[in-house]
Motif scaffolding. Structure first.
Motif, PDB file in Angstrom:
ATOM      1  N   ASN A 267     -18.113 -26.287  27.477  1.00  0.00           N
ATOM      2  CA  ASN A 267     -17.836 -27.585  26.553  1.00  0.00           C
ATOM      3  C   ASN A 267     -17.880 -26.225  25.276  1.00  0.00           C
ATOM      4  N   ILE A 268     -18.873 -26.069  24.653  1.00  0.00           N
ATOM      5  CA  ILE A 268     -19.338 -24.926  24.285  1.00  0.00           C
ATOM      6  C   ILE A 268     -18.872 -24.021  23.647  1.00  0.00           C
ATOM      7  N   LEU A 269     -19.072 -23.017  24.697  1.00  0.00           N
ATOM      8  CA  LEU A 269     -19.053 -21.565  24.737  1.00  0.00           C
ATOM      9  C   LEU A 269     -17.301 -21.251  24.849  1.00  0.00           C
ATOM     10  N   ALA A 323     -14.732 -11.122  28.131  1.00  0.00           N
ATOM     11  CA  ALA A 323     -15.403 -11.044  29.751  1.00  0.00           C
ATOM     12  C   ALA A 323     -15.777  -9.620  29.160  1.00  0.00           C
ATOM     13  N   VAL A 324     -15.553  -8.755  28.397  1.00  0.00           N
ATOM     14  CA  VAL A 324     -15.912  -7.541  29.202  1.00  0.00           C
ATOM     15  C   VAL A 324     -17.350  -7.988  28.548  1.00  0.00           C
ATOM     16  N   PHE A 325     -17.605  -8.429  27.099  1.00  0.00           N
ATOM     17  CA  PHE A 325     -18.836  -8.241  26.641  1.00  0.00           C
ATOM     18  C   PHE A 325     -19.972  -9.725  26.989  1.00  0.00           C
ATOM     19  N   ASP A 326     -19.189 -10.736  27.265  1.00  0.00           N
ATOM     20  CA  ASP A 326     -19.897 -12.062  28.078  1.00  0.00           C
ATOM     21  C   ASP A 326     -19.921 -11.714  29.067  1.00  0.00           C
ATOM     22  N   GLN A 327     -19.149 -11.243  30.302  1.00  0.00           N
ATOM     23  CA  GLN A 327     -19.921 -11.974  31.110  1.00  0.00           C
ATOM     24  C   GLN A 327     -20.828 -10.874  32.072  1.00  0.00           C
ATOM     25  N   GLY A 328     -21.679 -12.225  32.854  1.00  0.00           N
ATOM     26  CA  GLY A 328     -22.856 -11.726  33.031  1.00  0.00           C
ATOM     27  C   GLY A 328     -23.730 -11.588  32.161  1.00  0.00           C
ATOM     28  N   LYS A 329     -24.319 -11.947  31.226  1.00  0.00           N
ATOM     29  CA  LYS A 329     -24.700 -12.619  30.393  1.00  0.00           C
ATOM     30  C   LYS A 329     -25.192 -13.842  30.930  1.00  0.00           C
ATOM     31  N   LYS A 330     -26.602 -13.693  30.182  1.00  0.00           N
ATOM     32  CA  LYS A 330     -27.684 -15.527  30.482  1.00  0.00           C
ATOM     33  C   LYS A 330     -26.960 -16.312  29.390  1.00  0.00           C
ATOM     34  N   PRO A 331     -27.265 -17.724  30.252  1.00  0.00           N
ATOM     35  CA  PRO A 331     -26.939 -19.139  29.033  1.00  0.00           C
ATOM     36  C   PRO A 331     -27.294 -18.602  27.616  1.00  0.00           C
ATOM     37  N   ILE A 332     -28.529 -18.231  27.551  1.00  0.00           N
ATOM     38  CA  ILE A 332     -29.387 -18.210  25.780  1.00  0.00           C
ATOM     39  C   ILE A 332     -28.252 -16.812  24.912  1.00  0.00           C
ATOM     40  N   GLU A 333     -28.029 -15.799  25.735  1.00  0.00           N
ATOM     41  CA  GLU A 333     -27.348 -15.103  25.271  1.00  0.00           C
ATOM     42  C   GLU A 333     -26.113 -15.036  24.838  1.00  0.00           C
ATOM     43  N   LEU A 334     -25.266 -15.890  25.707  1.00  0.00           N
ATOM     44  CA  LEU A 334     -23.976 -16.052  25.031  1.00  0.00           C
ATOM     45  C   LEU A 334     -24.032 -17.562  24.765  1.00  0.00           C
ATOM     46  N   ARG A 341     -20.593 -14.837  16.451  1.00  0.00           N
ATOM     47  CA  ARG A 341     -18.991 -15.048  16.071  1.00  0.00           C
ATOM     48  C   ARG A 341     -18.559 -16.240  15.165  1.00  0.00           C
ATOM     49  N   PHE A 342     -18.953 -16.996  15.581  1.00  0.00           N
ATOM     50  CA  PHE A 342     -18.719 -18.392  14.354  1.00  0.00           C
ATOM     51  C   PHE A 342     -19.314 -17.755  13.228  1.00  0.00           C
ATOM     52  N   HIS A 343     -20.728 -17.206  12.896  1.00  0.00           N
ATOM     53  CA  HIS A 343     -21.374 -16.202  11.841  1.00  0.00           C
ATOM     54  C   HIS A 343     -20.078 -15.905  10.857  1.00  0.00           C
ATOM     55  N   ALA A 344     -19.733 -14.465  11.360  1.00  0.00           N
ATOM     56  CA  ALA A 344     -18.308 -13.787  11.459  1.00  0.00           C
ATOM     57  C   ALA A 344     -17.228 -14.657  11.240  1.00  0.00           C
TER      58      ALA A 344
END
Length: 384
Positions: A267-269, A323-334, A341-344
């Motif tokens: 719901n957040i990510l 998917a290219v940038f985030d798939q495979g990342k851990k929850p903290i990294e996500l 992204r929100f800050h930018a």
């Protein structure tokens, strides 16, 4: 004495009297000049709810109404349509005493209410009723959709049920707001069934979103039916946020439920990208607030969230770039990626706002300069 006589008749199962009484009290509740209800009126409303409770607890269909009750419903419906044409809270073609009482209790239990009836409502079985009703509705949606992403369909009937679930959540939210006794009672009712019910509600709403075959989903712009999916999901998040606020016991039970932490993270990510502007901010704030509550109160929940994986998540199919940038990342990294992204995006919006404000100031300065020039010309003409 009149209130007592009505309560006795309602207890005996007089459905016509129950509907008439509910309609009267509903009309009173929407009158801005009346701020509270007498204690006997609250007890009568709870008696009306209990007429429906056996059907909910046994998962039975409601008993068939008599001809006299149907005639009375039709007359009352015609009256409501004539006098309250803008009313959209419930179905005017099939009025229900319990649903009218439901709307009254939302008003009566609001944090701004002058009299706190929440303890009485708990002791009279009000919390039991709304949780049973919510579980009944969710189970019926499960049966209709077979609880799978591919089969979940947002029919008008399902949309109406989700709307009723949202209203149940609103009452439960009011009843548990800053009330530890009601929070613990709700959590312990029927072996913590509220946690299971909230989890199922979240997943049903998410499955409705997944079932849409569009990469860029604008659910809120399609119809009122799809709007109710997000309304129900946001109400569920509010209820969970309320339940876990400063309550370690609730945080532990919610956090350890299988799949709950991963669903909250979704719901957040991912969800805000699919939500309309109306609910995007709610997805972020409620989701993050709930995460703060659950992890802040119980250290074990931090370890649970660290083990979550989204490698096979269907959310990435909606956004190839993500998917290219985030798939495979851990929850903290996500979470960090989401924040960046929100800050930018926030910085870009602030920059754009500054440019627009500067442009507006320059335009106003130019107009004032022209006005002064015109005034000077007007003053020189008589001299010439």
């Amino acid at each position: 004495k009149q209130w007592y006589q009505r309560r006795v008749a309602i207890t005996a199962g007089d459905l016509s009297l129950a509907l008439c009484t509910a309609a009267l009290m509903y009309i009173i509740s929407i009158d801005d000049t009346i701020n509270d209800f007498p204690l006997d009126a609250i007890k009568i409303m709870l008696k009306i709810l209990k007429l429906e409770e056996p059907n909910l607890s046994r998962m039975m269909s409601p008993r068939k109404p008599s001809k006299s009750l149907l005639n009375f419903k039709r007359k009352l419906s015609d009256l409501f349509k004539k006098e309250l044409s803008t009313l959209e809270v419930f179905n005017l073609d099939n009025l229900s005493a319990a649903e009218m009482v439901h709307e009254i209790l939302i008003f009566v239990t609001a944090p701004t209410a002058q009299v706190d009836f929440r303890e009485l409502i708990r002791m009279e079985g009000g919390i039991d009723y709304f949780l049973l009703r919510m579980d009944y509705l969710i189970t019926s949606i499960d049966k209709a959709n077979k609880y799978s992403v591919s089969d979940s369909k947002l029919t008008p009937e399902t949309s109406e049920k989700l709307n009723r679930v949202e209203r149940c959540l609103q009452v439960l939210e009011n009843l548990t707001y800053m009330n530890g006794d009601n929070q613990n009672y709700l959590l312990n009712f029927k072996s913590k069934s509220v946690v299971r019910c909230l989890f199922r509600t979240l997943n049903i709403c998410l499955s409705m979103i997944h079932s849409s075959q569009s990469k860029k989903i604008k659910l809120l712009s399609r119809s009122k039916q799809t709007d109710k999916v997000f309304e129900c999901l946001i109400a569920t998040m509010r209820m969970m946020l309320n339940l876990t606020h400063g309550n370690e016991y609730c945080c532990r039970e919610v956090g350890k439920y299988d799949g709950m932490m991963k669903t909250i993270l979704e719901n957040i990510l991912f969800l805000p990208k699919l939500a309309g502007e109306k609910h995007k901010f709610d997805c972020y704030t409620l989701g993050l607030g709930l995460l703060i509550n659950i992890m802040g109160e119980v250290p074990e929940n931090r370890r649970i969230i660290a083990k979550c994986s989204f490698d096979d998540s269907p959310w990435f199919s909606y956004d190839v770039e993500q998917a290219v940038f985030d798939q495979g990342k851990k929850p903290i990294e996500l979470l960090c990626s989401t924040f960046l992204r929100f800050h930018a995006s926030s910085n870009e919006l602030e920059k754009q706002t500054f440019i627009e404000a500067e442009s507006l100031c320059l335009k106003e300065a130019e107009e004032k300069k022209k006005e002064k020039s015109t005034d000077c010309d007007s003053a020189l003409i008589p001299l010439l």
